[in-house]
Design a protein around this motif. Structure first.
Motif, mmCIF file in Angstrom:
data_model
loop_
_atom_site.group_PDB
_atom_site.id
_atom_site.type_symbol
_atom_site.label_atom_id
_atom_site.label_comp_id
_atom_site.label_asym_id
_atom_site.label_seq_id
_atom_site.Cartn_x
_atom_site.Cartn_y
_atom_site.Cartn_z
ATOM 1 N N GLY A 1 -0.134 -3.847 1.962
ATOM 2 C CA GLY A 1 0.874 -4.277 1.002
ATOM 3 C C GLY A 1 1.915 -3.210 0.776
ATOM 4 N N THR A 2 2.590 -3.317 -0.362
ATOM 5 C CA THR A 2 3.652 -2.395 -0.733
ATOM 6 C C THR A 2 3.281 -1.724 -2.047
ATOM 7 N N CYS A 3 3.400 -0.412 -2.084
ATOM 8 C CA CYS A 3 3.102 0.319 -3.312
ATOM 9 C C CYS A 3 4.074 -0.113 -4.403
ATOM 10 N N PRO A 4 3.557 -0.475 -5.578
ATOM 11 C CA PRO A 4 4.446 -0.904 -6.653
ATOM 12 C C PRO A 4 5.263 0.230 -7.270
ATOM 13 N N ARG A 5 4.916 1.475 -6.987
ATOM 14 C CA ARG A 5 5.668 2.607 -7.547
ATOM 15 C C ARG A 5 6.745 3.083 -6.589
ATOM 16 N N CYS A 6 6.361 3.436 -5.366
ATOM 17 C CA CYS A 6 7.337 4.010 -4.431
ATOM 18 C C CYS A 6 7.905 2.976 -3.461
ATOM 19 N N HIS A 7 7.327 1.772 -3.438
ATOM 20 C CA HIS A 7 7.791 0.667 -2.610
ATOM 21 C C HIS A 7 7.645 0.937 -1.120
ATOM 22 N N CYS A 8 6.746 1.824 -0.753
ATOM 23 C CA CYS A 8 6.463 2.104 0.650
ATOM 24 C C CYS A 8 5.311 1.219 1.120
ATOM 25 N N VAL B 1 -9.472 -4.609 4.373
ATOM 26 C CA VAL B 1 -8.290 -3.789 4.608
ATOM 27 C C VAL B 1 -7.149 -4.489 3.881
ATOM 28 N N LEU B 2 -6.520 -3.775 2.955
ATOM 29 C CA LEU B 2 -5.458 -4.320 2.119
ATOM 30 C C LEU B 2 -4.118 -3.761 2.581
ATOM 31 N N THR C 1 -0.081 -7.288 -5.519
ATOM 32 C CA THR C 1 -0.706 -8.463 -4.924
ATOM 33 C C THR C 1 0.297 -9.500 -4.432
ATOM 34 N N ALA C 2 1.548 -9.421 -4.861
ATOM 35 C CA ALA C 2 2.570 -10.329 -4.341
ATOM 36 C C ALA C 2 2.816 -9.966 -2.879
ATOM 37 N N GLY C 3 2.433 -10.824 -1.982
ATOM 38 C CA GLY C 3 2.619 -10.560 -0.554
ATOM 39 C C GLY C 3 1.520 -9.732 0.080
ATOM 40 N N LEU C 4 0.459 -9.466 -0.643
ATOM 41 C CA LEU C 4 -0.656 -8.664 -0.125
ATOM 42 C C LEU C 4 -1.368 -9.398 1.000
ATOM 43 N N LEU C 5 -1.658 -8.699 2.092
ATOM 44 C CA LEU C 5 -2.457 -9.237 3.188
ATOM 45 C C LEU C 5 -3.852 -8.644 3.081
ATOM 46 N N ILE C 6 -4.865 -9.502 3.131
ATOM 47 C CA ILE C 6 -6.251 -9.070 2.993
ATOM 48 C C ILE C 6 -7.003 -9.434 4.265
ATOM 49 N N GLU C 7 -7.578 -8.434 4.905
ATOM 50 C CA GLU C 7 -8.383 -8.653 6.098
ATOM 51 C C GLU C 7 -9.818 -8.248 5.774
#
Length: 129
Positions: free
Chosen positions: A59-66, A56-57, A43-49
């Motif tokens: 963001g960046t995966c917290p595991r692989c950082h993609c 539509v969310l 959720t840090a830096g998550l964009l929500i539309e």
């Protein structure tokens, strides 16, 4: 007397899970896993539309950082009666399950799956009408 040669530095390497590598291979294997810190990291830096029936969310995966773009809808079958579930009574928060759906290739990923296998839950505030 010749001058001493400065020590050579290894050039910085790009981690295999860098978002710039999206679509290319990653050394991080596919694994269906979750961790307690995933929701906060996601959720840090998550964009929500918001959409008509969800969001539509981006963001960046917290595991692989993609980079990952996840589409969430409140209902899967439109003809089913709606059941409103909230994160806590009276809070207006809706629990949302999220999956990594990055395009990076992760070793061992089944052919019918996307992402690195990570999953987590977040809470979204219900839109007021």
């Amino acid at each position: 007397m010749p001058e001493p040669t400065p020590p050579t530095r290894n050039p910085p390497t790009t981690p295999p899970t860098n978002p710039a590598r999206a679509g290319r291979g990653s050394a991080l294997p596919y694994e269906e896993v979750t961790e307690p810190g995933y929701p906060a990291a996601y959720t840090a830096g998550l964009l929500i539309e918001p959409t008509g029936d969800g969001a539509v969310l981006t963001g960046t995966c917290p595991r692989c950082h993609c980079a990952t773009v996840y589409t969430w809808t409140r209902s899967v079958v439109r003809s089913a009666p709606r059941v409103v579930r909230s994160g806590a009574p009276g809070t207006g928060l809706v629990p949302v399950p999220v999956l990594c759906v990055c395009r990076t290739e992760h070793p061992g990923r089944p052919g019918d799956e996307e992402g690195c296998g990570a999953y987590w839950n977040i809470l979204l505030e219900r839109a007021r009408r």
